[in-house]
Design a protein around this motif. Structure first.
Motif, PDB file in Angstrom:
ATOM      1  N   ILE A 208      42.823  45.666  43.958  1.00  0.00           N
ATOM      2  CA  ILE A 208      43.859  45.405  44.959  1.00  0.00           C
ATOM      3  C   ILE A 208      44.737  44.261  44.488  1.00  0.00           C
ATOM      4  N   ARG A 209      46.044  44.461  44.494  1.00  0.00           N
ATOM      5  CA  ARG A 209      46.971  43.344  44.242  1.00  0.00           C
ATOM      6  C   ARG A 209      47.133  42.595  45.567  1.00  0.00           C
ATOM      7  N   MET A 210      46.556  41.424  45.642  1.00  0.00           N
ATOM      8  CA  MET A 210      46.510  40.678  46.896  1.00  0.00           C
ATOM      9  C   MET A 210      47.838  39.979  47.174  1.00  0.00           C
ATOM     10  N   PRO A 211      48.112  39.664  48.443  1.00  0.00           N
ATOM     11  CA  PRO A 211      49.302  38.866  48.758  1.00  0.00           C
ATOM     12  C   PRO A 211      49.266  37.524  48.023  1.00  0.00           C
ATOM     13  N   THR A 212      50.427  36.996  47.709  1.00  0.00           N
ATOM     14  CA  THR A 212      50.497  35.690  47.059  1.00  0.00           C
ATOM     15  C   THR A 212      49.859  34.642  47.950  1.00  0.00           C
ATOM     16  N   PRO A 213      48.875  33.900  47.443  1.00  0.00           N
ATOM     17  CA  PRO A 213      48.204  32.906  48.292  1.00  0.00           C
ATOM     18  C   PRO A 213      49.169  31.823  48.765  1.00  0.00           C
ATOM     19  N   LYS A 214      48.946  31.385  49.986  1.00  0.00           N
ATOM     20  CA  LYS A 214      49.679  30.249  50.545  1.00  0.00           C
ATOM     21  C   LYS A 214      48.669  29.149  50.832  1.00  0.00           C
ATOM     22  N   PHE A 215      49.082  27.927  50.583  1.00  0.00           N
ATOM     23  CA  PHE A 215      48.215  26.780  50.854  1.00  0.00           C
ATOM     24  C   PHE A 215      48.805  26.058  52.054  1.00  0.00           C
ATOM     25  N   GLU A 216      48.131  26.186  53.190  1.00  0.00           N
ATOM     26  CA  GLU A 216      48.781  25.752  54.414  1.00  0.00           C
ATOM     27  C   GLU A 216      47.775  25.383  55.495  1.00  0.00           C
ATOM     28  N   ARG A 217      48.213  24.495  56.353  1.00  0.00           N
ATOM     29  CA  ARG A 217      47.576  24.236  57.627  1.00  0.00           C
ATOM     30  C   ARG A 217      48.678  24.262  58.682  1.00  0.00           C
TER      31      ARG A 217
ATOM     32  N   PRO B 112      28.872  42.054  44.458  1.00  0.00           N
ATOM     33  CA  PRO B 112      29.846  41.324  43.654  1.00  0.00           C
ATOM     34  C   PRO B 112      31.292  41.802  43.837  1.00  0.00           C
ATOM     35  N   LEU B 113      32.196  40.860  43.657  1.00  0.00           N
ATOM     36  CA  LEU B 113      33.629  41.124  43.544  1.00  0.00           C
ATOM     37  C   LEU B 113      34.144  40.310  42.359  1.00  0.00           C
ATOM     38  N   THR B 114      35.232  40.768  41.757  1.00  0.00           N
ATOM     39  CA  THR B 114      35.852  40.020  40.669  1.00  0.00           C
ATOM     40  C   THR B 114      37.308  39.756  41.027  1.00  0.00           C
ATOM     41  N   ILE B 115      37.720  38.492  40.896  1.00  0.00           N
ATOM     42  CA  ILE B 115      39.094  38.091  41.192  1.00  0.00           C
ATOM     43  C   ILE B 115      39.793  37.765  39.878  1.00  0.00           C
ATOM     44  N   HIS B 116      40.940  38.413  39.646  1.00  0.00           N
ATOM     45  CA  HIS B 116      41.715  38.242  38.412  1.00  0.00           C
ATOM     46  C   HIS B 116      43.016  37.499  38.732  1.00  0.00           C
ATOM     47  N   PHE B 117      43.396  36.558  37.851  1.00  0.00           N
ATOM     48  CA  PHE B 117      44.619  35.776  38.048  1.00  0.00           C
ATOM     49  C   PHE B 117      45.610  35.930  36.898  1.00  0.00           C
ATOM     50  N   ASN B 118      45.371  36.840  35.959  1.00  0.00           N
ATOM     51  CA  ASN B 118      46.240  36.927  34.789  1.00  0.00           C
ATOM     52  C   ASN B 118      47.544  37.674  35.066  1.00  0.00           C
ATOM     53  N   ASP B 119      47.644  38.355  36.205  1.00  0.00           N
ATOM     54  CA  ASP B 119      48.869  39.065  36.583  1.00  0.00           C
ATOM     55  C   ASP B 119      48.940  39.089  38.103  1.00  0.00           C
ATOM     56  N   GLY B 120      49.363  37.981  38.680  1.00  0.00           N
ATOM     57  CA  GLY B 120      49.268  37.844  40.117  1.00  0.00           C
ATOM     58  C   GLY B 120      47.818  37.583  40.493  1.00  0.00           C
ATOM     59  N   VAL B 121      47.433  37.961  41.693  1.00  0.00           N
ATOM     60  CA  VAL B 121      46.046  37.819  42.146  1.00  0.00           C
ATOM     61  C   VAL B 121      45.528  39.206  42.503  1.00  0.00           C
ATOM     62  N   LYS B 122      44.450  39.614  41.839  1.00  0.00           N
ATOM     63  CA  LYS B 122      43.889  40.935  42.071  1.00  0.00           C
ATOM     64  C   LYS B 122      42.400  40.816  42.398  1.00  0.00           C
ATOM     65  N   MET B 123      41.955  41.665  43.296  1.00  0.00           N
ATOM     66  CA  MET B 123      40.548  41.730  43.670  1.00  0.00           C
ATOM     67  C   MET B 123      39.994  43.088  43.274  1.00  0.00           C
ATOM     68  N   GLU B 124      38.877  43.085  42.575  1.00  0.00           N
ATOM     69  CA  GLU B 124      38.246  44.321  42.110  1.00  0.00           C
ATOM     70  C   GLU B 124      36.860  44.455  42.735  1.00  0.00           C
TER      71      GLU B 124
END
Length: 272
Positions: free
Chosen positions: A121-130, A247-259
């Motif tokens: 899954i190509r995840m939404p761009t993370p936001k750092f927020e409160r 398990p899940l694998t999170i990739h950051f080499n091309d956006g943020v992806k969850m496998e």
């Protein structure tokens, strides 16, 4: 009247899927109450949420997810994998597709290895927020709440991330609710406790908003934890996440992806 449904899970995060690809099955004003009824594990089917699948544009699908407390979540990473598996098995989509969610469009690539299904899954761009205010500095997404340093990020839904020495030492049922309801999070937050287990691996336990208890896995939560440990400089572009359910694998080499995987459990019919 009969309502067909399919039960699926992603690492034990389980869902009841209602197929509305051809026509609406549950009226919009009844979707939330339907979730409360059939997510119940004693008097209903039992699930962490109800997925409603419908058409989107010409080549995609739409997902809405309602939770046991009748709230609608903006996004669900494990749910999207389950939705994509069902849609692929039904012939609605090919090996890639777009899933429209309240959090935006999400790209999905899926594959079978023998009978094992995996989706990336190509995840939404993370936001750092409160307080829904985008952060520019460390202090704006980190806050001391009770005994914990809490990092805030949004990976489709809001998350609180807490780094601990050992996740099994935390009484999540007691520790999570004050953070989940803290004023820093206008719409509440999922609460994740994360433990480093290696140079590129973490273990995560998540208390989910809307379910109001710990679930066996949370895809957006696993992503949120990986995002935070990477932002803090603890890990690189691949983070292996062990959840209670697998398990899940999170990739950051091309956006943020969850496998990760998705499994069909059974299909049935609700008669009334």
């Amino acid at each position: 009247m009969e309502i067909p449904f399919t039960k699926l899970h992603g690492n034990g995060n389980d869902f009841v899927l209602i197929d509305e690809y051809e026509k609406m099955v549950i009226p919009d004003d009844m979707k939330a109450h339907f979730a409360a009824l059939y997510c119940d594990r004693r008097f209903g089917i039992g699930a962490d949420g109800i997925l409603y699948l419908s058409k989107y544009a010409t080549s995609g699908i739409r997902m809405r997810i309602f939770q046991p407390d009748e709230s609608e979540a903006e996004m669900c990473g494990n749910g999207i994998r389950c939705l994509a598996k069902y849609a692929f098995d039904a012939g609605y989509i090919g090996e890639t597709c777009t899933v429209e969610t309240p959090a935006g469009e999400v790209g999905v690539a899926l594959a079978y290895a023998n009978e094992d299904f995996t989706a990336t899954i190509r995840m939404p761009t993370p936001k750092f927020e409160r307080r829904d205010i985008p952060a520019t500095g460390d202090g704006e997404y980190r806050e001391r709440i009770g005994e914990f340093d809490v990092y805030a990020t949004n990976t489709g839904v809001p998350h609180a991330v807490i780094l601990v020495d050992a996740v099994d030492s935390i009484d999540i049922a007691a520790a999570a609710p004050p953070i989940r309801h803290h004023a820093s999070f206008l719409n509440g937050a999922n609460v994740n406790f994360v433990q480093k287990t290696g140079d590129d691996s973490i273990r995560v336990r998540t208390f989910e908003r809307g379910v109001e208890e710990e679930t066996l896995s949370c895809g957006t939560g696993a992503t949120a934890c990986a995002v935070i440990v990477r932002k803090l400089g603890y890990m690189g572009d691949i983070v292996h996440v062990e959840t209670q359910g697998g398990p899940l694998t999170i990739h950051f080499n091309d956006g943020v992806k969850m496998e990760g995987p998705a499994v069909t459990v059974f299909s049935g019919v609700i008669s009334y």
